[in-house]
Design a protein around this motif. Structure first.
Motif, PDB file in Angstrom:
ATOM      1  N   VAL A  84      -2.906  -2.442  -3.283  1.00  0.00           N
ATOM      2  CA  VAL A  84      -1.425  -3.174  -3.947  1.00  0.00           C
ATOM      3  C   VAL A  84      -2.885  -1.938  -5.513  1.00  0.00           C
ATOM      4  N   LEU A  85      -1.800  -1.049  -6.148  1.00  0.00           N
ATOM      5  CA  LEU A  85      -1.574  -0.126  -7.374  1.00  0.00           C
ATOM      6  C   LEU A  85      -1.950  -1.233  -8.427  1.00  0.00           C
ATOM      7  N   GLU A  86      -0.432  -2.405  -8.327  1.00  0.00           N
ATOM      8  CA  GLU A  86       0.439  -3.192  -9.700  1.00  0.00           C
ATOM      9  C   GLU A  86      -1.101  -3.889  -9.841  1.00  0.00           C
ATOM     10  N   LYS A  87      -2.135  -3.974 -10.967  1.00  0.00           N
ATOM     11  CA  LYS A  87      -3.011  -4.931 -11.205  1.00  0.00           C
ATOM     12  C   LYS A  87      -2.388  -6.599 -11.390  1.00  0.00           C
ATOM     13  N   GLU A  88      -0.564  -6.206 -12.003  1.00  0.00           N
ATOM     14  CA  GLU A  88      -0.621  -7.719 -12.035  1.00  0.00           C
ATOM     15  C   GLU A  88      -0.025  -8.239 -11.060  1.00  0.00           C
ATOM     16  N   PHE A  89       0.316  -7.516 -10.239  1.00  0.00           N
ATOM     17  CA  PHE A  89       0.967  -7.777  -8.558  1.00  0.00           C
ATOM     18  C   PHE A  89       0.873  -8.910  -7.718  1.00  0.00           C
ATOM     19  N   ASP A  90       0.991  -9.747  -7.358  1.00  0.00           N
ATOM     20  CA  ASP A  90       0.263 -10.483  -6.141  1.00  0.00           C
ATOM     21  C   ASP A  90       0.715 -10.020  -5.500  1.00  0.00           C
ATOM     22  N   ALA A  91      -0.197  -9.946  -4.363  1.00  0.00           N
ATOM     23  CA  ALA A  91      -0.162  -8.956  -2.935  1.00  0.00           C
ATOM     24  C   ALA A  91       0.817 -10.654  -1.982  1.00  0.00           C
ATOM     25  N   THR A  92       0.454 -11.566  -2.231  1.00  0.00           N
ATOM     26  CA  THR A  92       0.995 -12.307  -1.354  1.00  0.00           C
ATOM     27  C   THR A  92       2.537 -12.528  -0.613  1.00  0.00           C
ATOM     28  N   GLU A 132       9.187   1.012   0.362  1.00  0.00           N
ATOM     29  CA  GLU A 132      10.490   0.598  -1.365  1.00  0.00           C
ATOM     30  C   GLU A 132       9.432   0.161  -1.998  1.00  0.00           C
ATOM     31  N   TYR A 133       8.466  -1.007  -2.051  1.00  0.00           N
ATOM     32  CA  TYR A 133       7.464  -1.203  -2.835  1.00  0.00           C
ATOM     33  C   TYR A 133       6.689   0.310  -3.369  1.00  0.00           C
ATOM     34  N   GLU A 134       6.549   0.928  -2.238  1.00  0.00           N
ATOM     35  CA  GLU A 134       5.583   1.918  -2.344  1.00  0.00           C
ATOM     36  C   GLU A 134       5.894   2.737  -3.453  1.00  0.00           C
ATOM     37  N   SER A 135       7.883   3.183  -3.529  1.00  0.00           N
ATOM     38  CA  SER A 135       8.498   3.909  -4.160  1.00  0.00           C
ATOM     39  C   SER A 135       8.619   3.651  -5.857  1.00  0.00           C
ATOM     40  N   SER A 137       6.200   2.347  -7.235  1.00  0.00           N
ATOM     41  CA  SER A 137       4.521   2.777  -7.240  1.00  0.00           C
ATOM     42  C   SER A 137       3.501   1.376  -7.474  1.00  0.00           C
ATOM     43  N   VAL A 138       4.079   0.811  -6.560  1.00  0.00           N
ATOM     44  CA  VAL A 138       3.392  -1.329  -6.259  1.00  0.00           C
ATOM     45  C   VAL A 138       2.403  -1.149  -5.627  1.00  0.00           C
ATOM     46  N   ILE A 139       2.432  -0.348  -3.901  1.00  0.00           N
ATOM     47  CA  ILE A 139       1.194  -0.468  -3.348  1.00  0.00           C
ATOM     48  C   ILE A 139       1.510   0.954  -3.144  1.00  0.00           C
ATOM     49  N   GLU A 140       0.301   1.833  -1.664  1.00  0.00           N
ATOM     50  CA  GLU A 140       0.103   2.976  -0.959  1.00  0.00           C
ATOM     51  C   GLU A 140      -0.090   1.980   0.235  1.00  0.00           C
ATOM     52  N   PHE A 141       0.075   2.861   1.791  1.00  0.00           N
ATOM     53  CA  PHE A 141      -0.061   2.175   2.599  1.00  0.00           C
ATOM     54  C   PHE A 141       0.145   2.894   3.891  1.00  0.00           C
ATOM     55  N   THR A 142      -1.084   3.112   4.228  1.00  0.00           N
ATOM     56  CA  THR A 142      -1.028   3.569   5.719  1.00  0.00           C
ATOM     57  C   THR A 142      -1.650   3.513   6.782  1.00  0.00           C
ATOM     58  N   GLU A 143      -1.114   4.092   7.551  1.00  0.00           N
ATOM     59  CA  GLU A 143      -0.685   4.003   8.829  1.00  0.00           C
ATOM     60  C   GLU A 143      -1.816   4.549   9.977  1.00  0.00           C
ATOM     61  N   PRO A 144      -3.297   3.764  10.112  1.00  0.00           N
ATOM     62  CA  PRO A 144      -3.908   3.947  10.871  1.00  0.00           C
ATOM     63  C   PRO A 144      -4.186   4.115  12.254  1.00  0.00           C
ATOM     64  N   CYS A 145      -2.966   3.477  12.610  1.00  0.00           N
ATOM     65  CA  CYS A 145      -3.709   2.582  14.095  1.00  0.00           C
ATOM     66  C   CYS A 145      -1.687   2.787  14.398  1.00  0.00           C
TER      67      CYS A 145
END
Length: 157
Positions: A84-92, A132-135, A137-145
């Motif tokens: 989660v990149l955006e400090k005020e964003f609630d990841a839940t 949608e969230y990544e575009s 700039s709310v999150i970044e995500f990776t696909e390690p598996c």
């Protein structure tokens, strides 16, 4: 009563933390004599392994624990890591949306969580949601598996 699970130590290089880390996870005993187990946790940083994968582990005297050695059989499940990149964003909020499409997640803290995508979930739906969230700039995500099945989901859309 015979135990059904063991804690297994996974050691690997984490690109997220940029260091060698140990992660202890629960696994169901498949065949203790052969050292075969089925992963029963969502890895946070883990090696190329997902929930329900069958793997081999050996007891290591120096570590005083069972250590992951190799993955034997893929379950078809995948694991994603979300920052989660955006400090005020609630990841839940994202975690609840993922849960409605049958994707469980486990939070390490307020800014990082791992997501399990089970084999029967269409990954293109999950990726669309996260993109949608990544575009924005709310999150970044990776696909390690990312399993072969979930790679195929992206190709058919």
């Amino acid at each position: 009563m015979q135990e059904s699970h063991k804690k297994i130590v996974f050691k690997y290089y984490s690109t997220y933390l940029e260091e060698i880390v140990s992660e202890t996870m629960w696994a169901e005993i498949v065949d203790l004599e052969k050292g075969h187990f089925k992963l029963d946790n969502i890895p946070f940083f883990g090696p190329l392994i997902a929930t329900d994968d069958i793997f081999r582990a050996e007891y290591d005297d120096a570590e005083k624990n069972f250590m992951h050695r190799e993955t034997i059989e893929s379950s078809g499940n995948s694991i994603l890591q979300v920052l989660v990149l955006e400090k005020e964003f609630d990841a839940t909020l994202i975690r609840e949306k993922l849960k409605t499409i049958n994707c469980l997640s486990e939070a390490l803290n307020d800014t990082f969580f791992a997501v399990e995508i089970v084999k029967n979930v269409d990954y293109s739906i999950v990726k669309s949601l996260l993109d949608e969230y990544e575009s924005n700039s709310v999150i970044e995500f990776t696909e390690p598996c990312l399993s072969e099945k979930h790679r195929a989901d992206l190709l058919k859309n």
